[in-house]
Scaffold this active site. Structure first.
Site, PDB file in Angstrom:
ATOM      1  N   HIS A   1       9.335  -8.835   6.673  1.00 37.68           N
ATOM      2  CA  HIS A   1       9.355  -9.592   7.926  1.00 37.68           C
ATOM      3  C   HIS A   1      10.782  -9.849   8.403  1.00 37.68           C
ATOM      4  CE1 HIS A   1       7.661 -12.209  10.955  1.00 37.68           C
ATOM      5  NE2 HIS A   1       8.396 -13.229  10.561  1.00 37.68           N
TER       6      HIS A   1
ATOM      7  N   CYS B   1       1.124   0.529  -9.137  1.00 35.04           N
ATOM      8  CA  CYS B   1       0.289   0.523 -10.348  1.00 35.04           C
ATOM      9  C   CYS B   1       1.155   0.413 -11.597  1.00 35.04           C
ATOM     10  CB  CYS B   1      -0.565   1.793 -10.425  1.00 35.04           C
ATOM     11  SG  CYS B   1      -1.810   1.921  -9.146  1.00 35.04           S
TER      12      CYS B   1
ATOM     13  N   CYS C   1      -3.452   7.761  -8.889  1.00 29.02           N
ATOM     14  CA  CYS C   1      -4.189   8.650  -7.995  1.00 29.02           C
ATOM     15  C   CYS C   1      -3.370   9.868  -7.639  1.00 29.02           C
ATOM     16  CB  CYS C   1      -4.590   7.890  -6.730  1.00 29.02           C
ATOM     17  SG  CYS C   1      -3.206   7.540  -5.631  1.00 29.02           S
TER      18      CYS C   1
ATOM     19  N   CYS D   1       3.649   1.401   8.922  1.00 26.06           N
ATOM     20  CA  CYS D   1       2.399   0.687   9.189  1.00 26.06           C
ATOM     21  C   CYS D   1       2.489  -0.143  10.461  1.00 26.06           C
ATOM     22  CB  CYS D   1       2.039  -0.178   7.989  1.00 26.06           C
ATOM     23  SG  CYS D   1       1.996   0.766   6.447  1.00 26.06           S
TER      24      CYS D   1
ATOM     25  N   CYS E   1      10.779  -1.398   4.266  1.00 23.05           N
ATOM     26  CA  CYS E   1      10.023  -0.475   5.129  1.00 23.05           C
ATOM     27  C   CYS E   1      10.533  -0.395   6.580  1.00 23.05           C
ATOM     28  CB  CYS E   1       8.543  -0.845   5.151  1.00 23.05           C
ATOM     29  SG  CYS E   1       7.661  -0.386   3.668  1.00 23.05           S
TER      30      CYS E   1
ATOM     31  N   CYS F   1       1.308  -3.667   0.123  1.00 20.05           N
ATOM     32  CA  CYS F   1       1.075  -2.742  -0.999  1.00 20.05           C
ATOM     33  C   CYS F   1       2.211  -2.773  -2.020  1.00 20.05           C
ATOM     34  CB  CYS F   1       0.814  -1.322  -0.495  1.00 20.05           C
ATOM     35  SG  CYS F   1       2.264  -0.463   0.139  1.00 20.05           S
TER      36      CYS F   1
ATOM     37  N   CYS G   1       2.688   1.423  -2.425  1.00 13.94           N
ATOM     38  CA  CYS G   1       1.543   2.285  -2.701  1.00 13.94           C
ATOM     39  C   CYS G   1       1.401   3.286  -1.569  1.00 13.94           C
ATOM     40  CB  CYS G   1       0.271   1.447  -2.847  1.00 13.94           C
ATOM     41  SG  CYS G   1      -1.155   2.396  -3.370  1.00 13.94           S
TER      42      CYS G   1
ATOM     43  N   CYS H   1       3.900  -9.255  17.132  1.00 15.07           N
ATOM     44  CA  CYS H   1       3.951  -9.730  15.752  1.00 15.07           C
ATOM     45  C   CYS H   1       2.519  -9.965  15.259  1.00 15.07           C
ATOM     46  CB  CYS H   1       4.751 -11.028  15.678  1.00 15.07           C
ATOM     47  SG  CYS H   1       4.776 -11.756  14.029  1.00 15.07           S
TER      48      CYS H   1
ATOM     49  N   CYS I   1      11.831  -6.915  10.305  1.00 16.09           N
ATOM     50  CA  CYS I   1      10.825  -6.332  11.202  1.00 16.09           C
ATOM     51  C   CYS I   1      11.287  -6.406  12.659  1.00 16.09           C
ATOM     52  CB  CYS I   1       9.486  -7.050  11.065  1.00 16.09           C
ATOM     53  SG  CYS I   1       8.169  -6.256  12.027  1.00 16.09           S
TER      54      CYS I   1
ATOM     55  N   CYS J   1       1.786   8.907  -5.837  1.00 18.47           N
ATOM     56  CA  CYS J   1       3.235   8.776  -5.990  1.00 18.47           C
ATOM     57  C   CYS J   1       3.879  10.144  -6.197  1.00 18.47           C
ATOM     58  CB  CYS J   1       3.565   7.830  -7.146  1.00 18.47           C
ATOM     59  SG  CYS J   1       3.046   6.129  -6.811  1.00 18.47           S
TER      60      CYS J   1
ATOM     61  N   CYS K   1      -0.984 -10.116   8.463  1.00 19.87           N
ATOM     62  CA  CYS K   1       0.176  -9.299   8.073  1.00 19.87           C
ATOM     63  C   CYS K   1       0.855  -9.900   6.843  1.00 19.87           C
ATOM     64  CB  CYS K   1       1.180  -9.204   9.213  1.00 19.87           C
ATOM     65  SG  CYS K   1       2.566  -8.102   8.835  1.00 19.87           S
TER      66      CYS K   1
ATOM     67  N   CYS L   1       0.936  -5.192   7.816  1.00 24.65           N
ATOM     68  CA  CYS L   1       1.322  -4.803   6.451  1.00 24.65           C
ATOM     69  C   CYS L   1       0.251  -5.308   5.496  1.00 24.65           C
ATOM     70  CB  CYS L   1       2.674  -5.438   6.121  1.00 24.65           C
ATOM     71  SG  CYS L   1       3.109  -5.385   4.368  1.00 24.65           S
TER      72      CYS L   1
END
Lengths: 310, 473
Positions: free
Chosen positions: A239, A168, A63, A285, A273, A295, A202, A258, A242, A66, A264, A292
């Site tokens: 996690h 992808c 798409c 997110c 992340c 992705c 993603c 949480c 997190c 990226c 999640c 989450c």
């Protein structure tokens, strides 16, 4: 002229003796060769560019998210610095000035000329049914359509490294979701595994992408896990890092806490992340009270959906 | 008669090829636009939890994911019979507005400007088609400098969006029932700081640079002229009735503006690689059967038509239908309208930001209905986008998307009417057939995004019952 001077100045730091010698020779021979100062400047630029590590970027069933994500990079540096001072981006479907026949000529030239030397970045998965007709990268200089399926095979065979940018390319992503209408495959299925670095998410996290490109240029292949992902970014589950781990459970979307009970996928998904966040550290997110969606998970989307478990 | 083929067309999103026939004077007499990617998104959606559509359909396009997110959430809330609160509406507008601005800046500087300026003499800006550079060296250099500055500007627009979107591209916070994010005084202030910086960029760089190019290339006010049909679904709700928007919906035909009748939208496939039984269908019951070897077909895009006619979509359509832009329909009009629209949206966002309530989260947990249909109409930076959903057994049973580029870059329809880009190319003189810069300029002025244009819905399931023809907004 600030733009051009900056690029030259930064590149001079890593010039090679042969280049310097050549320029000296060219300068002393300028009159005899009929070269102007402008010609000399052009020569210098050409040489500076050709000494930068070449990168070719192609897109399949993607798409362009990226590619857009790459433009968002700030750590370890910004995209203008990457483009001007660190790599020579030989082809990029969204950024290249050239189009059509001249673009294909360029790719074909780079493939042969830089055999075994360039870094191939692949965005998107690779449709295989209908002889690959579901995705055409362009028309080759011999007039035949170059399918994504063929392009990946042609280019990967001659690339030094291949980066699967995003879920992808790394794992198939949404185009590979059930029923996988175009029979997409991901890179590991058609490219030698020891060449491919998988960077799922993603879109691809731009910090992961640029750090990997710079590492490939400076030191070579990073340490990878069993899924072909750099251990530096994918060794722990989301996690585990997190900041909401161990806080009281959020009972509904939008609440602090949480989100393990709301679907999640942080407990399943290997990615850093919570440490790198997104968009220059502005948010991520879970920081915006949303679970989450996994992705970066190899089975995204089928294995992690439905995203909401309530 | 000779042919010129540009495949790939670069500096767009996705895979597009353009083929034109030229006469002995190098004038285009016939044009073909080919979408070269098919992913089958809508087929992949079948059988899933309807709420997942908000996340999955965003991944149709990384340039305008927020528009698909909004069309999807509108379709779902329409099906669920839910109206979001003002707070959720405003947060969604701010996220979408940020994406519009990022996309418009990206389009002008990074996708289109290289058709008019001499870029840096290094890759990826070489080689190029620069056969017709008219700017002075100082003008040229200023725009190159702003090309780099614009990389920062569009990045900042994404950072601004992420404050309420969670991340960009691909938003996490928007879902049926509202938004997950809670604005705080701090995040509102931060958004405001970004917005001021971006407004300064739009006013002092973007708009002056577009004007510079429009002055130097004034002949492009009569090149790439449209077919006179413009269409907009409207966007940025200013209240929760959906009747009052920053950009109203409407149809413009040769100077006359009329109301949009959503039921008049149909898609045709005679020249697309789909089975002919799929043709002449409204998206609520459209079907799609890929036939990659169909003879006579030349695109993966279908041909959407309104009342049987091709329509151009995008900023120029929105600005014209709203009376904000009145000059014409051409290459330069598209660029000018797009830049002016970015400014209009940015100033509107200043007002919306003041309407936010700090520390208030607006989300209502909704129960997925057993059987419903819904439609979501909104706008992407490059034009109107519509999502049509049907739900059976609380799962998606039908999903159809029509994207703006599907309209603009569509192939011929069953009556032989060319798509808007195909039509706009006809009559153009190409100075250098090896470097057909005029064709790139026309195609780029539409900001095509063919990743968006990929289409498929489930062929064997038609859901007509319960269909709500009037869109939610």
């Amino acid at each position: 002229m600030e733009f051009k001077e900056k690029s030259l100045k930064r590149r001079n730091g890593s010039m090679r003796i042969t280049r310097r010698e050549f320029l000296k020779w060219a300068a002393t021979s300028a009159a005899a060769l009929g070269l102007s100062q402008l010609d000399l400047l052009r020569l210098e630029k050409v040489l500076a560019d050709s000494s930068a590590p070449p990168v070719i970027w192609i897109q399949g069933a993607s798409c362009s998210g990226c590619a857009i994500s790459l433009l968002n990079v700030t750590d370890p540096t910004t995209v203008d610095d990457v483009l001007l001072n660190h790599i020579s981006l030989k082809y990029h479907p969204n950024l290249s000035a050239v189009a059509g026949h001249m673009a294909m000529e360029k790719i074909e030239y780079e493939m042969i000329d830089k055999m075994g030397q360039f870094i191939l970045v692949v965005e998107g998965s690779v449709p295989t049914s209908a002889n690959g007709k579901y995705c055409i990268v362009g028309e080759k200089t011999d007039g035949t359509p170059w399918t994504m399926y063929q392009a990946v095979q042609d280019l990967a065979a001659k690339a030094k490294y291949v980066i699967a940018a995003g879920t992808c390319a790394a794992f198939g992503g949404i185009p590979g979701g059930n029923p996988n209408p175009t029979s997409v495959v991901h890179l590991d299925e058609i490219v030698e595994k020891n060449k491919v670095v998988n960077l799922p998410a993603c879109p691809v996290h731009p910090t992961h992408l640029v750090k990997v490109i710079l590492e490939l240029i400076s030191t070579g292949m990073p340490a990878l896990d069993g899924e072909g992902r750099p251990k530096a970014f994918f060794s722990r589950k989301l996690h585990s890092n997190c900041p909401r781990r161990g806080t009281s459970r959020a009972k509904k979307i939008g609440e602090f806490g949480c989100m393990n009970g709301l679907g999640c996928n942080g407990p399943n998904t290997y990615i850093d992340c919570p440490l790198v966040k997104w968009n220059n550290g502005v948010n991520w997110c879970i920081g915006s009270n949303h679970p989450c969606i996994g992705c970066a998970y190899p089975g995204f989307p089928d294995a992690v959906s439905p995203f909401y478990k309530f | 008669m000779a042919k010129i083929k540009i495949d790939p067309v670069t500096r767009i999103e996705g895979h597009l090829a353009i083929e034109v026939d030229i006469d002995s004077n190098n004038n285009v007499i016939y044009a073909h636009s080919t979408g070269n990617l098919f992913r089958g998104f809508e087929k992949i959606l079948i059988g899933r939890d309807p709420r997942d559509a908000v996340h999955l359909t965003q991944r149709i396009c990384g340039v305008c994911p927020v528009s698909h997110c909004m069309a999807s959430v509108n379709a779902l809330e329409n099906a669920f019979g839910y109206t979001p609160s003002d707070q959720a509406r405003i947060i969604r507008n701010l996220i979408l507005g940020s994406n519009f601005i990022a996309s418009h800046i990206l389009h002008f500087y990074h996708l289109a400007a290289l058709d008019y300026i001499q870029g840096p003499e290094m890759e990826p800006w070489t080689p190029h088609y620069n056969t017709d550079c008219r700017l002075t060296s100082s003008q040229n250099q200023a725009i190159i400098d702003n090309y780099v500055a614009a990389l920062e500007a569009r990045r900042k627009a994404h950072e601004m969006a992420a404050i309420f979107a969670g991340k960009m591209p691909h938003v996490t916070t928007v879902l049926p029932g509202g938004v997950s994010v809670t604005p705080t005084s701090e995040s509102i202030s931060k958004f405001n700081m970004y917005l001021d910086w971006i407004i300064d960029f739009i006013n002092n760089k973007y708009i002056p640079d577009v004007n510079t190019i429009a002055d130097a290339y004034s002949d492009y006010f009569s090149i790439g002229v449209g077919n006179g049909n413009l269409l907009a679904y409207g966007v940025f709700d200013l209240d929760n009735t959906g009747n009052y928007k920053l950009f109203r919906r409407g149809v413009y035909t040769n100077g006359t503006i009329s109301e949009l009748d959503e039921s008049l939208i149909k898609e045709y496939v005679m020249y697309s690689w789909y089975d002919n039984s799929d043709t002449n269908k409204h998206p609520s019951n459209g079907s799609t059967t890929p036939t990659p070897d169909k003879s006579g077909a030349y695109s993966w895009l279908k041909a959407p038509r309104y009342n049987g006619e091709p329509f151009e979509l995008g900023p120029l359509a929105r600005m014209t239908i709203n009376g904000d832009y009145t000059n014409g329909i051409s290459v330069m009009d598209r660029h000018l309208a797009r830049a002016q629209e970015a400014r209009k949206i940015a100033y509107a966002m200043k007002d919306w930001l003041l309407q936010l309530e700090p520390e208030v989260t607006s989300y209502d947990e909704l129960t997925v209905p057993n059987s419903r249909v819904g439609v979501g109409l909104t706008e992407a930076p490059r034009g109107a986008v519509g999502h049509w959903i049907a739900i059976s057994d609380s799962k998606i049973s039908h999903y159809q998307v029509i994207t703006p580029t599907c309209w603009n870059a569509s192939p011929r329809d069953d009556n032989g009417n060319p798509g808007p880009i195909e039509g706009a190319l006809v009559g153009t003189n190409v100075a250098n057939v090896e470097k057909p810069i005029e064709i790139l300029r026309i195609v780029h002025s539409y900001d095509p995004c063919t990743g968006c244009s990929v289409h498929v819905s489930r062929a064997d399931r038609e859901v007509i019952s319960e269909f709500i023809v009037n869109p939610v907004r």
